[in-house]
Design a protein around this motif. Structure first.
Motif, PDB file in Angstrom:
ATOM      1  N   PRO A   1       2.343   5.731   2.712  1.00 42.06           N
ATOM      2  CA  PRO A   1       1.091   5.084   2.324  1.00 42.06           C
ATOM      3  C   PRO A   1       0.274   5.993   1.408  1.00 42.06           C
ATOM      4  CG  PRO A   1       0.991   5.829   4.607  1.00 42.06           C
ATOM      5  CD  PRO A   1       2.400   6.041   4.153  1.00 42.06           C
TER       6      PRO A   1
ATOM      7  N   LYS B   1       1.449  -3.085  -4.174  1.00 42.60           N
ATOM      8  CA  LYS B   1       0.047  -3.466  -4.090  1.00 42.60           C
ATOM      9  C   LYS B   1      -0.402  -3.533  -2.630  1.00 42.60           C
ATOM     10  CE  LYS B   1      -1.486  -6.872  -6.459  1.00 42.60           C
ATOM     11  NZ  LYS B   1      -1.631  -8.216  -7.071  1.00 42.60           N
ATOM     12  N   PRO B   2      -1.605  -3.032  -2.329  1.00 36.47           N
ATOM     13  CA  PRO B   2      -2.088  -3.062  -0.938  1.00 36.47           C
ATOM     14  C   PRO B   2      -2.246  -4.479  -0.391  1.00 36.47           C
ATOM     15  CG  PRO B   2      -3.389  -1.536  -2.268  1.00 36.47           C
ATOM     16  CD  PRO B   2      -2.522  -2.295  -3.220  1.00 36.47           C
ATOM     17  N   ASP B   3      -2.563  -5.433  -1.263  1.00 40.49           N
ATOM     18  CA  ASP B   3      -2.814  -6.795  -0.809  1.00 40.49           C
ATOM     19  C   ASP B   3      -1.637  -7.729  -1.076  1.00 40.49           C
ATOM     20  OD1 ASP B   3      -3.048  -6.670  -3.523  1.00 40.49           O
ATOM     21  OD2 ASP B   3      -4.900  -7.830  -3.669  1.00 40.49           O
TER      22      ASP B   3
ATOM     23  N   GLY C   1       0.778  -1.228   0.000  1.00 41.69           N
ATOM     24  CA  GLY C   1       0.000   0.000   0.000  1.00 41.69           C
ATOM     25  C   GLY C   1       0.811   1.280   0.000  1.00 41.69           C
TER      26      GLY C   1
END
Length: 303
Positions: A263, A238-240, A188
């Motif tokens: 972030p 990527k956040p995930d 993120g």
């Protein structure tokens, strides 16, 4: 794939008369997100270049690089008159609105970056404030690879004393020819990397350990970029995904880089701030406060 590198960007050259030259990078210049970074100006200033101007809903950080000479005077509507010197960082939390001007105090050659950082909505209503972090207060990591100043945030077990509204990493680093260093990038987060001097190779590692390189594609290696002096690149995590790592490598000559990472913020600000500035009551008050302080500063200078 955890990390994505943007295309390398040259920025645009702007001049303010004979006293200031700027290489400017806007978030819209990059093919990947730079949030929370909105805009960065790499400047060399030798005389007054900007009239007093407002900011709203963002933070503005001025990092004077260590080869600066002379003093930068910062004057603002929070009634703070500060002197910024080589290696220092001046932080402005614009919040509900601030008016400021930064200019050389006497003979000077000021070399640095002005960095505009977006704020999430819940922080845009904070009252304006400023702080000054001296160069000697910043942790310095000295290794066989080179030297890195931890201007903001945490890196390699060291933490800057600077208090920022949201987590933010700012590194001001030198690498010896052929040397390298690792900079983790959490899920993120986005990073903006600028080569002040020399060539910096940037390799995206999609995991801290065990990442498989991406297959080569037409047009080059998507995991690798060479950032020459005066150029910048963005990296997005990527956040995930998993925590990735940026491997920074110097070329055949010493490399000086600045890296800014944090972030992502969903709402995009402008360099001045979010929303309409005209008629904003807090900014009108800030302008009046600045004008009063500026008159007092001029009187003190002439006394």
């Amino acid at each position: 794939m955890t990390l994505h590198l943007s295309a390398v960007v040259a920025g645009s050259i702007k001049s303010q008369g004979d006293s200031c030259e700027i290489r400017q990078f806007r978030h819209t210049d990059f093919s990947k997100s730079t949030s929370p970074v909105v805009l960065v100006d790499h400047f060399v200033m030798t005389g007054p270049a900007f009239a007093p101007h407002p900011h709203f809903g963002i933070s503005a950080a001025t990092l004077l690089l260590e080869d600066s000479t002379g003093v930068m005077q910062s004057l603002d509507s929070t009634e703070n008159n500060r002197e910024i010197r080589a290696g220092d960082l001046h932080w402005t939390l614009a919040g509900t609105g601030i008016v400021h001007a930064q200019r050389p105090a006497g003979e000077a050659r000021l070399h640095g970056l002005q960095i505009f950082i977006d704020l999430p909505d819940h922080l845009k209503s904070l009252p304006a404030s400023t702080s000054l972090l001296r160069a000697w207060e910043m942790p310095v990591i000295q290794t066989t690879s080179g030297r890195i100043r931890v201007v903001s945030g945490k890196h390699a077990g060291w933490e800057s004393p600077l208090q920022t509204p949201e987590p933010l990493l700012i590194l001001d680093g030198w690498l010896r020819p052929g040397a390298s260093t690792l900079v983790p990038l959490p899920p993120g987060w986005n990073a903006w990397l600028y080569a002040v001097q020399g060539d910096v190779g940037v390799r995206a590692r999609h995991r801290c350990k065990g990442a498989v390189p991406l297959p080569k594609v037409a047009g080059g290696d998507p995991d690798f970029a060479v950032v020459g002096a005066g150029l910048a690149v963005a990296a997005s995590a990527k956040p995930d995904g998993e925590e990735g790592v940026l491997l920074l490598m110097a070329g055949r000559t010493p490399a000086h880089f600045v890296l800014i990472a944090g972030p992502a913020v969903d709402v995009r600000a402008t360099p001045q701030g979010a929303g309409l500035l005209a008629g904003h009551a807090s900014l009108e008050q800030a302008l009046a406060a600045y004008e009063t302080l500026d008159v007092e500063a001029e009187a003190e200078a002439q006394a």
